[in-house]
Design an enzyme around this catalytic site. Sequence first.
Site, short mmCIF file in Angstrom:
data_model
loop_
_atom_site.label_atom_id
_atom_site.label_comp_id
_atom_site.label_asym_id
_atom_site.label_seq_id
_atom_site.Cartn_x
_atom_site.Cartn_y
_atom_site.Cartn_z
N PRO A 100 5.64 13.49 7.10
CA PRO A 100 6.10 13.35 8.48
C PRO A 100 6.48 11.90 8.78
CG PRO A 100 3.70 13.44 8.40
CD PRO A 100 4.18 13.68 7.00
N ALA A 110 8.35 9.70 12.08
CA ALA A 110 8.72 9.88 13.49
C ALA A 110 10.19 9.55 13.75
CB ALA A 110 7.84 8.98 14.36
N SER A 166 7.04 15.55 12.11
CA SER A 166 6.17 14.70 12.91
C SER A 166 6.01 15.25 14.33
CB SER A 166 6.76 13.29 12.99
OG SER A 166 6.05 12.50 13.93
N TYR A 206 -0.72 14.90 16.14
CA TYR A 206 -1.54 13.88 16.79
C TYR A 206 -2.28 14.59 17.92
CZ TYR A 206 0.79 9.95 14.51
OH TYR A 206 1.26 9.04 13.59
N THR A 254 -3.35 14.20 11.48
CA THR A 254 -3.46 12.77 11.17
C THR A 254 -4.76 12.22 11.74
OG1 THR A 254 -1.08 12.45 11.06
CG2 THR A 254 -2.41 10.50 11.48
N LYS A 271 -5.04 14.50 6.99
CA LYS A 271 -4.17 13.44 6.47
C LYS A 271 -4.69 12.06 6.87
CE LYS A 271 0.67 11.88 6.82
NZ LYS A 271 0.47 10.56 7.48
N SER A 278 -3.92 9.15 2.26
CA SER A 278 -2.84 8.42 2.94
C SER A 278 -3.41 7.21 3.66
CB SER A 278 -2.17 9.36 3.96
OG SER A 278 -1.21 8.65 4.73
N HIS A 305 -1.25 5.87 5.87
CA HIS A 305 -0.23 5.89 6.93
C HIS A 305 0.93 4.96 6.58
CE1 HIS A 305 -0.04 7.42 11.24
NE2 HIS A 305 1.07 6.74 11.14
N ARG A 329 0.55 1.29 7.54
CA ARG A 329 0.89 0.91 8.91
C ARG A 329 -0.32 0.86 9.84
NH1 ARG A 329 6.35 1.74 9.83
NH2 ARG A 329 6.34 2.91 11.77
N ARG A 379 9.32 6.97 3.71
CA ARG A 379 10.43 6.03 3.95
C ARG A 379 11.71 6.37 3.18
NH1 ARG A 379 5.91 2.53 4.22
NH2 ARG A 379 5.70 1.41 6.20
#
Length: 369
Positions: free
Chosen positions: A80, A82, A109, A132, A158, A233, A255, A257, A260, A312
Amino acid sequence: RGMEMITNVSEYERLAKEKLPKMVYDYYASGAEDQWTLNENREAFSRILFRPRVLIDVSHINMATNILGFDVSMPIMIAPTAMQKMAHPEGELATARAAASAGTIMTLSSWATSSVERVNSVGPGIRFFQLYVYKDRNIVRQLVKRAEMAGFKAIALTVDTPRLGRREADIKNRFNLPPHLVLENFAALDLGKMDKTDDSGLASYVASQVDQSLCWEDVRWLQTITSLPILVKGVMTAEDTRIAIEYGAAGIIVSNHGARQLDYVPATISCLEEVVREAKGRLPVFLDGGVRRGTDVFKALALGAAGVFIGRPVLYSLAVDGEAGVRKVLQMLRDELELAMALSGCPSLRDITRAHVVTDGDRIRRARL
């Protein structure tokens, strides 16, 4: 510039940087704080080396696998990410089509710029929904129901984002969703836009909307509102793996993230074995973060992952060439994995073993012996 010149996944990043507005590229590209983990997510792969086996019949390579009961063409899926319409006008719809044509899974996402319903309308395909958890649980209930109705097959919860990590480029750029776009899943709830702020608009949005009190009991609660399997996740430790199993997770995505959130956590590939060892085959363990080559995929599989998710590379290829770009990234990774398997002496995924790679830890243990 002709797309036929692109020979590997990483080349899309440079092209995307040329093409995208600075605020958008920086949002996609940056990691938290010093970006140490961002760099390490890649570096750690480079320290894992192969132990290829020879003189094995590799005239037929089979990369097909089964993910949570769904047959996919390869163990490479879409993570996912965003707001994909910032990269390309078709955004998540192009990504969904590319994933379906590649015979693999796309994760949408929560903060997509296309709704679950719109993504479902592009046609058949196996899709997961990343969630989320908002403070207002009615919003969560509605969203999960809508994803289920729209044919999504699993929820990727997440769990590493009670607050947004500090991404300094977004603060400098005062990142905000471009005015013509909206977080479509939340549009009807008047939560589709971010307020203008003096720092990162997304960080402020998260602080106001996302539930910081989210805990393991909420995983149980989620199971009461949906029959979909729940992937957790953002797990990086054996301790949390044990608890995830206890609370009925259907799978774990190792993960950080995309580096980030908390900086100076290890690369996901460095955490993978600890999680796999604790899971003991009771549930599948996946990985995202830093995957740019088919060799990276092979390494993750050798260390026990059931599959990987890419983030990415999808955004960059989408920015450069829309749906065709995402298709090409999936195809390149597929071709590279196939070659790595052939040259390692692994005609199928189940032939890939821990003995096919050597890690820093192995070298240290060997030196001690």
